[in-house]
Design a protein around this motif. Structure first.
Motif, mmCIF file in Angstrom:
data_model
loop_
_atom_site.group_PDB
_atom_site.id
_atom_site.type_symbol
_atom_site.label_atom_id
_atom_site.label_comp_id
_atom_site.label_asym_id
_atom_site.label_seq_id
_atom_site.Cartn_x
_atom_site.Cartn_y
_atom_site.Cartn_z
ATOM 1 N N ALA A 216 10.763 18.607 41.202
ATOM 2 C CA ALA A 216 9.920 19.704 41.692
ATOM 3 C C ALA A 216 9.128 20.348 40.569
ATOM 4 N N ALA A 217 9.586 20.139 39.316
ATOM 5 C CA ALA A 217 8.833 20.649 38.171
ATOM 6 C C ALA A 217 8.082 19.509 37.488
ATOM 7 N N SER A 218 7.776 18.465 38.279
ATOM 8 C CA SER A 218 7.013 17.308 37.788
ATOM 9 C C SER A 218 7.655 16.587 36.613
ATOM 10 N N VAL A 219 8.974 16.605 36.520
ATOM 11 C CA VAL A 219 9.631 15.840 35.462
ATOM 12 C C VAL A 219 9.899 14.437 35.992
ATOM 13 N N ALA A 220 9.551 13.433 35.207
ATOM 14 C CA ALA A 220 9.688 12.046 35.656
ATOM 15 C C ALA A 220 11.131 11.590 35.544
ATOM 16 N N GLU A 221 11.904 11.879 36.604
ATOM 17 C CA GLU A 221 13.311 11.458 36.556
ATOM 18 C C GLU A 221 13.583 10.486 37.707
ATOM 19 N N ALA A 222 14.827 10.081 37.874
ATOM 20 C CA ALA A 222 15.144 8.945 38.744
ATOM 21 C C ALA A 222 14.756 9.143 40.202
ATOM 22 N N SER A 223 15.014 10.324 40.779
ATOM 23 C CA SER A 223 14.718 10.482 42.205
ATOM 24 C C SER A 223 13.212 10.496 42.454
ATOM 25 N N GLY A 224 12.473 11.047 41.485
ATOM 26 C CA GLY A 224 11.010 11.028 41.601
ATOM 27 C C GLY A 224 10.500 9.600 41.550
ATOM 28 N N LEU A 225 11.123 8.824 40.670
ATOM 29 C CA LEU A 225 10.734 7.423 40.535
ATOM 30 C C LEU A 225 11.060 6.662 41.817
ATOM 31 N N MET A 226 12.198 7.021 42.421
ATOM 32 C CA MET A 226 12.604 6.371 43.669
ATOM 33 C C MET A 226 11.526 6.571 44.734
ATOM 34 N N LYS A 227 11.060 7.803 44.804
ATOM 35 C CA LYS A 227 10.041 8.134 45.795
ATOM 36 C C LYS A 227 8.781 7.278 45.569
ATOM 37 N N THR A 228 8.359 7.194 44.311
ATOM 38 C CA THR A 228 7.180 6.392 43.986
ATOM 39 C C THR A 228 7.398 4.922 44.328
ATOM 40 N N MET A 229 8.571 4.413 43.948
ATOM 41 C CA MET A 229 8.833 2.992 44.188
ATOM 42 C C MET A 229 8.819 2.683 45.677
ATOM 43 N N ILE A 230 9.440 3.576 46.462
ATOM 44 C CA ILE A 230 9.485 3.342 47.911
ATOM 45 C C ILE A 230 8.075 3.401 48.514
ATOM 46 N N GLU A 231 7.310 4.317 47.983
ATOM 47 C CA GLU A 231 5.948 4.469 48.487
ATOM 48 C C GLU A 231 5.147 3.168 48.364
ATOM 49 N N PHE A 232 5.331 2.488 47.215
ATOM 50 C CA PHE A 232 4.552 1.275 46.978
ATOM 51 C C PHE A 232 5.263 0.006 47.414
ATOM 52 N N ASN A 233 6.566 0.090 47.691
ATOM 53 C CA ASN A 233 7.311 -1.087 48.137
ATOM 54 C C ASN A 233 8.185 -0.738 49.342
ATOM 55 N N PRO A 234 7.564 -0.325 50.446
ATOM 56 C CA PRO A 234 8.384 0.135 51.584
ATOM 57 C C PRO A 234 9.318 -0.941 52.123
ATOM 58 N N ASN A 235 8.953 -2.228 51.920
ATOM 59 C CA ASN A 235 9.813 -3.309 52.401
ATOM 60 C C ASN A 235 11.147 -3.376 51.659
ATOM 61 N N LEU A 236 11.178 -2.785 50.422
ATOM 62 C CA LEU A 236 12.412 -2.821 49.617
ATOM 63 C C LEU A 236 13.150 -1.484 49.659
ATOM 64 N N MET A 237 12.860 -0.670 50.648
ATOM 65 C CA MET A 237 13.358 0.697 50.654
ATOM 66 C C MET A 237 14.871 0.772 50.461
ATOM 67 N N VAL A 238 15.623 -0.011 51.228
ATOM 68 C CA VAL A 238 17.083 0.088 51.157
ATOM 69 C C VAL A 238 17.584 -0.309 49.769
#
Lengths: 264, 224
Positions: B170-192
């Motif tokens: 929420a403070a724009s720090v690039a940590e794991a959950s933020g990265l998860m969100k980005t990864m899912i956004e671009f690879n929705p087929n690999l969400m699980v």
């Protein structure tokens, strides 16, 4: 060389015979809520006296003992003086004066996370600023005196109750107190360990330590006591020497109390 | 699993977790220091200090961490323009550490206070009787024993802190959950798979903490 004696800055209190008064209680009252634990206590304890405080449970004897180093506060209007100085309210001055009044508790209260030796050296090092090596040397001497020097490196929980209480006495002595308070020092001990603690206390009394001892040990009271204070319901009902108290108690409650404890 | 392994090449997953670990370590130090001071306030004989400690704990404990984090970024940085570093990323990292420290200090304080309750009253009385005043008695006698009694609740707070570092997103720090969100956004087929990867990553960090806590609390227990 001329020798001049500087006048004492704070002349110690003395009674009419010139004996130094170490503990002085004046109009001491203590309430716990609406319950009055101490009522109008007026008391002076001169140097080298061993005062035994007796009384049934709930009579206020432990409270009296604890007020002398302000572990219990007293009601406004009363005064307690140690060696002529009134007990301060709080802060550093109180801490300094407390160092002059040693206390031995019923439940020993050795510092559970410190070794026996550290328990005895803590006060001198932290409060009096004694160097560690010197404090340890002194502590070993005291532990030797109370007979637990071999246990110096152990932790409190590894010692028997009697040994722990003797360490507690050594810890109090390490501060070189003017007065030692004992709050039922043998009441939490197994019967076979009572004697080893009493022996140390008798020895201290013989060496001239000023002591206030709350106890149920009548044998000790007769042997080492100079004075008996009998309390009930927060009042001192008798104040006499042990022999008179045990042979000719005056107050009906004292007679009743002695009747109950000496006949079993 | 098509494309799953490529994720590790494409995104810096380890680096993101390393950010969570750094946030955890720094915020643990910060919250422990602040929490200890608050705990001393709460057990002190001075009424006003006790009131400060109690108010702090009640206000902060009942405020959601996200709100503290957003308040820092929007109000303190956005409105008051207080900056800790000209480096954009480092600045928000510092904000995240401060927000996490402020929030978890309330829990550390309560954990230590519960530890203080395990120390018998007689220990403090004995300390006072040999002439120690409040602070030395607290520092030398009460707190060392209280901390040993507080290891389990402190461990729980550390575990909660580790997982709460994800709020730093929420403070724009690039940590794991933020990265998860980005990864899912671009690879929705690999969400699980992506979700499980991040979840397992946190397990790897947190489970040893629990084991260490249990081991330490047994090892350091004060024998009475």
């Amino acid at each position: 060389m001329t020798q001049t004696t500087p006048p004492p800055a704070d002349p110690p209190a003395a009674d009419s015979t010139g004996t130094r008064i170490l503990v002085e209680l004046e109009n001491v009252n203590k309430h716990f809520g609406s319950f009055q634990a101490l009522t109008d206590i007026n008391l002076t304890i001169p140097e080298r006296q061993v005062a035994i405080v007796l009384g049934p449970s709930g009579s206020g004897k432990s409270t009296l003992c604890r007020t002398i180093n302000r572990l219990e506060t007293i009601d406004p209007g009363g005064t307690i003086r140690i060696d002529g100085k009134p007990l301060p309210d709080e802060g550093k001055a109180l801490a300094r004066l407390r160092a002059d009044v040693g206390m031995v508790f019923q439940s020993f209260n050795l510092f559970a996370h410190k070794s026996i030796l550290e328990n005895v050296t803590l006060g001198p090092i932290k409060v009096k600023g004694v160097k560690k090596a010197q404090a340890e040397k002194d502590a070993m001497g005291l532990l030797e005196r109370v007979g637990v020097a071999q246990q110096a490196r152990k932790m409190p929980a590894q010692l028997s109750g009697g040994q722990q209480q003797r360490v507690a006495i050594a810890r109090a002595l390490a501060m070189k107190p003017k007065v030692l308070l004992f709050d039922e020092p043998t009441s939490a001990l197994d019967p076979e360990m009572v004697q080893e603690v009493l022996d140390v206390m008798v020895q201290l009394a013989r060496e001239g330590m000023t002591m206030v001892v709350v106890t149920h040990e009548m044998g000790f009271a007769r042997k080492a006591g100079d004075r008996v204070l009998f309390m009930d319901e927060g009042k001192v009902l008798e104040d006499t020497d042990p022999e008179s108290f045990f042979t000719r108690p005056q107050h009906p409650r004292a007679k009743d109390f002695l009747g109950k404890i000496l006949t079993h | 699993m098509n494309g799953f392994l490529e994720l590790f090449a494409e995104y810096d997953i380890i680096g993101a977790f390393w950010m969570n670990i750094r946030l955890t370590i720094l915020a643990a130090i910060g919250s422990f220091a602040l929490g200890t001071v608050l705990a001393v306030f709460r057990i002190s004989p001075v009424g006003s200090l006790r009131a400060i400690g109690t108010s702090y704990v009640n206000v902060v404990r009942n405020t959601p961490l996200t709100i503290i984090m957003v308040l820092g970024v929007l109000a303190v940085w956005g409105q008051l323009k207080i900056t800790f570093s000209s480096d954009f990323e480092l600045n928000f990292f510092v904000y995240a550490v401060i927000a996490l420290s402020i929030y978890h200090a309330a829990f550390v304080c309560e954990a230590i206070r519960s530890g203080v309750n395990t120390v018998p009253q007689g220990q403090a009385e004995a300390a006072r009787a040999i002439g120690l005043s409040f602070l030395p008695a607290a520092r030398v006698v009460v707190l060392p024993q209280a901390l040993r009694g507080a290891i389990t609740p402190l461990g729980n707070t550390l575990i909660a802190l580790t997982k709460n570092t994800t709020v730093a997103a929420a403070a724009s720090v690039a940590e794991a959950s933020g990265l998860m969100k980005t990864m899912i956004e671009f690879n929705p087929n690999l969400m699980v798979s992506i979700f499980l990867t991040i979840a397992i990553g946190f397990c790897i960090i947190v489970i040893p903490m629990g084991l260490l806590t249990t081991w330490l609390s047994d090892k350091l227990a004060v024998a009475r």
